[in-house]
Write a protein that holds these residues in place. Structure first.
Motif, PDB file in Angstrom:
ATOM      1  N   LEU A   1      -1.204  -5.499 -16.707  1.00  0.00           N
ATOM      2  CA  LEU A   1      -2.290  -5.080 -17.592  1.00  0.00           C
ATOM      3  C   LEU A   1      -1.857  -3.881 -18.434  1.00  0.00           C
ATOM      4  N   TYR A   2      -1.198  -2.923 -17.814  1.00  0.00           N
ATOM      5  CA  TYR A   2      -0.739  -1.717 -18.507  1.00  0.00           C
ATOM      6  C   TYR A   2       0.207  -2.078 -19.657  1.00  0.00           C
ATOM      7  N   THR A  50      -2.337  -6.058  -6.216  1.00  0.00           N
ATOM      8  CA  THR A  50      -2.932  -5.041  -7.085  1.00  0.00           C
ATOM      9  C   THR A  50      -1.891  -4.313  -7.918  1.00  0.00           C
ATOM     10  N   ASN A  51      -0.757  -3.954  -7.316  1.00  0.00           N
ATOM     11  CA  ASN A  51       0.266  -3.205  -8.052  1.00  0.00           C
ATOM     12  C   ASN A  51       0.790  -4.008  -9.242  1.00  0.00           C
ATOM     13  N   GLY A  52       1.174  -5.264  -9.007  1.00  0.00           N
ATOM     14  CA  GLY A  52       1.732  -6.084 -10.077  1.00  0.00           C
ATOM     15  C   GLY A  52       0.730  -6.397 -11.166  1.00  0.00           C
ATOM     16  N   VAL A  53      -0.509  -6.686 -10.768  1.00  0.00           N
ATOM     17  CA  VAL A  53      -1.555  -7.000 -11.748  1.00  0.00           C
ATOM     18  C   VAL A  53      -1.816  -5.792 -12.650  1.00  0.00           C
ATOM     19  N   GLN A  54      -1.863  -4.598 -12.050  1.00  0.00           N
ATOM     20  CA  GLN A  54      -2.108  -3.396 -12.839  1.00  0.00           C
ATOM     21  C   GLN A  54      -0.947  -3.113 -13.786  1.00  0.00           C
ATOM     22  N   GLU A  55       0.286  -3.353 -13.342  1.00  0.00           N
ATOM     23  CA  GLU A  55       1.440  -3.140 -14.214  1.00  0.00           C
ATOM     24  C   GLU A  55       1.443  -4.132 -15.378  1.00  0.00           C
ATOM     25  N   GLN A  81       0.045   4.122 -10.999  1.00  0.00           N
ATOM     26  CA  GLN A  81       1.472   3.984 -10.692  1.00  0.00           C
ATOM     27  C   GLN A  81       2.277   3.484 -11.893  1.00  0.00           C
ATOM     28  N   CYS A  82       1.597   3.093 -12.959  1.00  0.00           N
ATOM     29  CA  CYS A  82       2.285   2.539 -14.125  1.00  0.00           C
ATOM     30  C   CYS A  82       2.848   3.662 -14.997  1.00  0.00           C
ATOM     31  N   LYS A  83       3.939   3.353 -15.667  1.00  0.00           N
ATOM     32  CA  LYS A  83       4.578   4.354 -16.517  1.00  0.00           C
ATOM     33  C   LYS A  83       5.382   3.644 -17.605  1.00  0.00           C
ATOM     34  N   PRO A  84       5.724   4.340 -18.667  1.00  0.00           N
ATOM     35  CA  PRO A  84       6.570   3.725 -19.706  1.00  0.00           C
ATOM     36  C   PRO A  84       7.878   3.237 -19.101  1.00  0.00           C
ATOM     37  N   HIS A  92       0.841  -1.200   0.000  1.00  0.00           N
ATOM     38  CA  HIS A  92       0.000   0.000   0.000  1.00  0.00           C
ATOM     39  C   HIS A  92       0.880   1.255   0.000  1.00  0.00           C
ATOM     40  N   TRP A  93       1.998   1.192   0.714  1.00  0.00           N
ATOM     41  CA  TRP A  93       2.906   2.337   0.742  1.00  0.00           C
ATOM     42  C   TRP A  93       3.591   2.529  -0.607  1.00  0.00           C
ATOM     43  N   ILE A  94       3.864   1.442  -1.319  1.00  0.00           N
ATOM     44  CA  ILE A  94       4.566   1.549  -2.601  1.00  0.00           C
ATOM     45  C   ILE A  94       3.791   2.439  -3.567  1.00  0.00           C
ATOM     46  N   ASN A  95       2.470   2.208  -3.682  1.00  0.00           N
ATOM     47  CA  ASN A  95       1.713   3.050  -4.611  1.00  0.00           C
ATOM     48  C   ASN A  95       1.411   4.429  -4.026  1.00  0.00           C
ATOM     49  N   MET A  96       1.269   4.535  -2.697  1.00  0.00           N
ATOM     50  CA  MET A  96       1.081   5.853  -2.083  1.00  0.00           C
ATOM     51  C   MET A  96       2.321   6.720  -2.296  1.00  0.00           C
ATOM     52  N   ASP A  97       3.489   6.112  -2.190  1.00  0.00           N
ATOM     53  CA  ASP A  97       4.745   6.840  -2.361  1.00  0.00           C
ATOM     54  C   ASP A  97       4.841   7.440  -3.764  1.00  0.00           C
TER      55      ASP A  97
END
Length: 526
Positions: free
Chosen positions: A382-383, A375-380, A279-282, A34-39
């Motif tokens: 998907l992106y 959630t973070n890894g799944v979204q990355e 949180q995803c980016k190129p 949770h902190w990783i994406n908040m950061d």
């Protein structure tokens, strides 16, 4: 000369306007992923000129005390949700998933998890009490004149502090105590909305709906188990008239870490803003060592594997089976793993303590992502359009992966069967050779990216919107202030039912009286 003066004045106006836009943001974060994406969100806010202040526990292990883009207040506590606490829970859950526990241990784990859940919130409650009880800290926070509180309401301390300081509240959120956020604030028919932990989709058979109802009741019971932890704090510092659950759902804006490319369609609310993948980016270029390893894969490509923050080590037999499966593949493998080196590790597998996950997922040679389903890894994934082989352990992981599986972009394994009958190897080979997995994931990626504004810019806009307007009361539905019986019109149903019953009874007695009057024998008058 006049041109120089005009340019200087214009530059000064630009700098002044930027300074005026900067605000003071108080952040109450949550540990772990949770902190990783908040950061990431905080770094973006800092780049726009905002001042960030974090209140953290002295037991914090993710949130550092010193940073170039935020300042901190550290609250001393005797216990907290430290790394050892979380690691122990993960280890017990893994043993349970593998079926390695005897019956007594199984009962202890399943029943004891409720106790562990309450204990975890009790530790957070102690932190909240220590924070609110520190008069010097509260005086400093009041004097700073913050514009907004930004928090993750997975735990209950942030909403209480926001109410204590009487500040607008923004959530970076997906989970609210023991349930998915929508269940607390939006109409949620459980006939087609799967409950977290049920392992179901939005298309359910009759018996699956039965299971969904049981899961709903179990989550509600868990939620009410921890109510007293936070209600006592509310009673002490906010007054006995403040209900914690009402306070918790009274946020101005809910920044939801999903979107409807990923999530099943469902009713929502006007103050819910969807920022899935913010949180995803190129990808950035890889280090020379990693790039050389990736390029050495040739036409076969690369598989990457990470089981998240807390699964640092697997049982030796399982790690050996996974390494042996990788050894049989022509692809190169990058495995983020901190445990003992497996005996069956082959030359095609590179084990690292940490890997640039987003940058690797964006590399054209990466073919499959073996992930735990956070959630973070799944979204990355998907992106970047990379199909997933999922190995979920608990929490929301299976629910995340089943959303990808339902859309044809993931294959799911369990810890009980991953090291049996070559299941792990077969799953990897299926996702590699069956083109539909990659095509489906890339289609989801195109849908996710096709937006008028990026998820990060959307999140930043709405945080600043709340700061500019001192809240977003016009977006809050009236349902937040209604009692449960008013919300479900139980009182109206009782009133109308009573009125109809009264009418029927009145009609019955009227007819009875008329019948009696008409049927009464005539009496002769003398």
């Amino acid at each position: 000369m006049r041109l120089i003066y005009c340019c200087s004045a214009l530059l000064l106006l630009i700098l002044l306007s930027r300074t005026c836009q900067g605000g003071n943001i108080l952040v109450i974060p949550t540990e772990g992923s949770h902190w990783i994406n908040m950061d990431i969100l905080l770094q973006a806010l800092h780049s726009r000129g905002h001042n960030l202040t974090i209140v953290r526990s002295s037991k914090s292990w993710y949130i550092k005390d010193n940073s170039t883009y935020y300042s901190t207040y550290t609250v001393p506590v005797e216990r907290g949700l430290d790394k050892e606490f979380i690691t122990r829970i993960v280890s017990e859950v893994m043993e349970f998933e593998r079926g390695a526990l005897p019956l007594t241990s199984f009962l202890h784990l399943t029943v004891g998890m409720f106790r562990t859940f309450v204990d975890a919130h009790a530790a957070v409650g102690e932190y909240a009490s220590a924070m609110l009880g520190d008069r010097a800290l509260m005086r400093k926070l009041n004097d700073t004149k913050f514009d907004v509180v930004l928090t993750d309401p997975c735990w209950g301390s942030g909403p209480i502090l926001a109410k204590y300081l009487n500040l607008p509240l923004v959530y970076n959120v997906r989970w609210l105590i023991a349930e998915e956020v929508h269940l607390a604030i939006a109409p949620s028919p459980i006939s087609y909305i799967p409950i977290t932990g049920s392992g179901l989709t939005d298309k359910m058979t009759f018996f699956q709906r039965v299971k969904n109802v049981i899961s709903y009741l179990k989550n509600k019971a868990r939620k009410y188990l921890i109510r007293d932890v936070y209600q006592k704090i509310c009673d002490k510092y906010l007054g006995p008239d403040k209900n914690f659950f009402q306070l918790m759902i009274d946020a101005d804006i809910w920044l939801m870490r999903v979107d409807f490319v990923f999530e099943f369609p469902r009713p929502t609310m006007p103050n819910v803003v969807y920022i899935g993948g913010f949180q995803c980016k190129p990808p950035k270029p890889l280090s020379q060592h990693l790039e050389e390893f990736v390029q050495s894969s040739g036409e076969h490509g690369v598989i990457i594997m990470s089981l998240g923050t807390f699964v640092n080590e697997l049982p030796a037999d399982m790690a050996n089976e996974i390494a042996a499966a990788f050894a049989k593949l022509p692809q190169k493998v990058i495995w983020s793993y901190k445990g003992r080196k497996p005996d069956t590790l082959a030359n095609n597998t590179l084990i690292v303590n940490w890997m640039p996950q987003n940058d690797l997922l964006g590399h054209p040679k990466v073919k499959v992502f073996v992930a735990h389903g956070g959630t973070n890894g799944v979204q990355e994934a998907l992106y970047h359009g990379v199909p997933v082989v999922g190995l979920p352990l608990g929490f929301d992981q299976y629910d995340n992966l089943i959303r990808l599986k339902e859309k044809g972009a993931a294959k799911i394994l369990s810890y009980a069967t991953v090291d049996k009958d070559n299941n792990f190897l077969k799953a990897i080979q299926e996702v590699l050779t069956e083109s539909s997995y990659r095509m489906n994931m890339q289609r989801l990626s195109r849908l996710h990216r096709d937006q008028p504004i990026t998820p990060m810019d959307n999140a930043l806009f709405w945080i600043e919107f709340v700061m500019r307007h001192k809240g977003a009361a016009h977006l809050k539905p009236a349902s937040l202030r209604m009692s449960w019986y008013s919300y479900h019109s139980v009182d109206v149903a009782l009133f109308l039912g009573g009125a109809v019953l009264l009418m029927l009874l009145s009609t019955f007695f009227l007819i009875r009286c008329l019948c009696n009057a008409m049927c009464k024998p005539k009496v002769k008058c003398e």
